[in-house]
Design an enzyme around this catalytic site. Sequence first.
Site, PDB file in Angstrom:
ATOM      1  N   LYS A   1       0.835  -1.210   0.000  1.00 31.96           N
ATOM      2  CA  LYS A   1       0.000   0.000   0.000  1.00 31.96           C
ATOM      3  C   LYS A   1       0.863   1.251   0.000  1.00 31.96           C
ATOM      4  O   LYS A   1       0.572   2.210  -0.723  1.00 31.96           O
ATOM      5  CB  LYS A   1      -0.924  -0.013   1.221  1.00 31.96           C
ATOM      6  CG  LYS A   1      -1.842   1.196   1.326  1.00 31.96           C
ATOM      7  CD  LYS A   1      -2.662   1.112   2.601  1.00 31.96           C
ATOM      8  CE  LYS A   1      -1.776   1.095   3.828  1.00 31.96           C
ATOM      9  NZ  LYS A   1      -2.524   0.893   5.085  1.00 31.96           N
TER      10      LYS A   1
ATOM     11  N   TYR B   1      -8.686   4.195   8.361  1.00 27.23           N
ATOM     12  CA  TYR B   1      -7.445   4.552   7.662  1.00 27.23           C
ATOM     13  C   TYR B   1      -7.342   3.848   6.313  1.00 27.23           C
ATOM     14  O   TYR B   1      -6.875   4.449   5.336  1.00 27.23           O
ATOM     15  CB  TYR B   1      -6.224   4.293   8.543  1.00 27.23           C
ATOM     16  CG  TYR B   1      -5.858   2.856   8.774  1.00 27.23           C
ATOM     17  CD1 TYR B   1      -4.901   2.234   7.985  1.00 27.23           C
ATOM     18  CD2 TYR B   1      -6.439   2.118   9.800  1.00 27.23           C
ATOM     19  CE1 TYR B   1      -4.549   0.913   8.193  1.00 27.23           C
ATOM     20  CE2 TYR B   1      -6.098   0.801  10.018  1.00 27.23           C
ATOM     21  CZ  TYR B   1      -5.153   0.198   9.211  1.00 27.23           C
ATOM     22  OH  TYR B   1      -4.818  -1.106   9.418  1.00 27.23           O
TER      23      TYR B   1
ATOM     24  N   GLU C   1      -6.993   5.912   2.859  1.00 24.95           N
ATOM     25  CA  GLU C   1      -5.756   5.733   2.097  1.00 24.95           C
ATOM     26  C   GLU C   1      -6.048   5.303   0.669  1.00 24.95           C
ATOM     27  O   GLU C   1      -5.494   5.863  -0.290  1.00 24.95           O
ATOM     28  CB  GLU C   1      -4.864   4.709   2.804  1.00 24.95           C
ATOM     29  CG  GLU C   1      -4.236   5.248   4.076  1.00 24.95           C
ATOM     30  CD  GLU C   1      -3.522   4.203   4.898  1.00 24.95           C
ATOM     31  OE1 GLU C   1      -2.714   4.587   5.763  1.00 24.95           O
ATOM     32  OE2 GLU C   1      -3.780   3.003   4.696  1.00 24.95           O
TER      33      GLU C   1
ATOM     34  N   GLU D   1      10.019  22.342  12.019  1.00 18.23           N
ATOM     35  CA  GLU D   1      10.363  23.396  12.976  1.00 18.23           C
ATOM     36  C   GLU D   1       9.135  23.954  13.685  1.00 18.23           C
ATOM     37  O   GLU D   1       9.241  24.538  14.764  1.00 18.23           O
ATOM     38  CB  GLU D   1      11.134  24.520  12.295  1.00 18.23           C
ATOM     39  CG  GLU D   1      10.342  25.350  11.315  1.00 18.23           C
ATOM     40  CD  GLU D   1      11.176  26.456  10.672  1.00 18.23           C
ATOM     41  OE1 GLU D   1      11.854  27.173  11.421  1.00 18.23           O
ATOM     42  OE2 GLU D   1      11.143  26.573   9.439  1.00 18.23           O
TER      43      GLU D   1
END
Length: 451
Positions: free
Chosen positions: A53, A180, A184, A445
């Site tokens: 996947k 999920y 996906e 960051e």
Amino acid sequence: MSASEYDYDLFTIGIGSGGTRASRIASGHGARVAAAEEYRVGGTCVIRGCVPKKMLVYGAHFAEDLEDALNFGWSIEGKSFDWVALRDHVQKDIDRLEGLYNETLENHGVEVFHERARITGDHEITLESGRVVTARYILVATGARPHVPECEGREHIITSNEAFHLDEVPRRVLILGGGYIANEFAGIFNEFGSKVTLANRSDVLLRSYDEALRDRLLQISLTKGIEFLFNNKFEYIRKRDDGALDVKLTDHDERVYDVVMAATGRVANTEGLGLENIGVELGPRGEIKVDEYSKSSVDYVYAVGDVTARVQLTPVAIREGQAFADTVFGGGDPVAVDHSCIPSAVFSHPPIAAVGMTEGEARNRLGNVKVYQADFRPMKNVVAGRNERGLYKMVVDAANDRVVGLHMIGPESPEIMQMAAVAVKAGLTKADFDATMAIHPTMAEELVLFK
């Protein structure tokens, strides 16, 4: 019986990620180990799950990357996509990985049986060939399989298992589910040019993830052209003479699709293993009930991975397999796996990653929390002219400044989250993040610049 009277010290049924780790570690501790696999060595993750996947996810990303390349000065003439080429390259690499798994087991002295095995008596395993063997300990690591909902025409439904082997990219695809796997594959098929509809029986996607990330993914997915139908179930699926499928969902008129895929959860593979022959206790969905050391209700039978339905993630199965082998064969203190604060990811477009508590969970458990957010447009998207925005969220226990949750949606979020998860697991504070110098310019960051 004494240990030497058994054919093996350990017999593992199912050679996926958890079974492989447990078998080779047990052998390394000096145990005589055998393992049986009825399908292909490597299990769901390697053969028909997260590994292939992720390869499709990489392939799908090129659809947008090739568009974005124009604003970075690249001209690409005559671009085209060949699904069969990608599919076959992926399967070729899966064959390579399966070979490596077999090699690893052989190198560690594990005897492998490429056939089905079932428990037929006390400490007794019967192989499909008819051979009967005995083992001091039995480990069940048979994983789970996709659930297919009951409805008229369910035989026309595919799952993620079959999605890797399609002959062509479907022009119109309906995916049932909101977890999920559903999100996906919705992203994958959409990038490959399919008209994707995702239907969910509730009105919530990715229920275990933070609400802000769920909402952001929904907004972006809608912008990309994915259609969502909430609070729906199948009424029927009927195949036409030309192979197309007429599909009726509750509260919607009949529609036509080329492929219907179910991504509605996974069911533990315990049927036909003979567990009832020795009294192994199962849970309400057929999962093997185990204690903190992966021991079942029968002293010599253990289980790890998806078949226990604790946490259905490959790294968890691997850690459980290691802990089992160290506990039973390592000669030291028992080892229990800590199932708290497990990082996870959704390889959607864009991907999601998270660790720790969501904002809602933190407020319910801790009461007073502080929440920090960074809502930004990644530099690459700015230059590419793509309006897609990333969202990072930090949840902090106001009583002690400890970071109890991190949640991210945006490019490379899973790669960034892996190291950030170490900090959350270690109990670091918001002040610790603030004291860490930023790497500029990066998306990561933002984790040390929350205000």
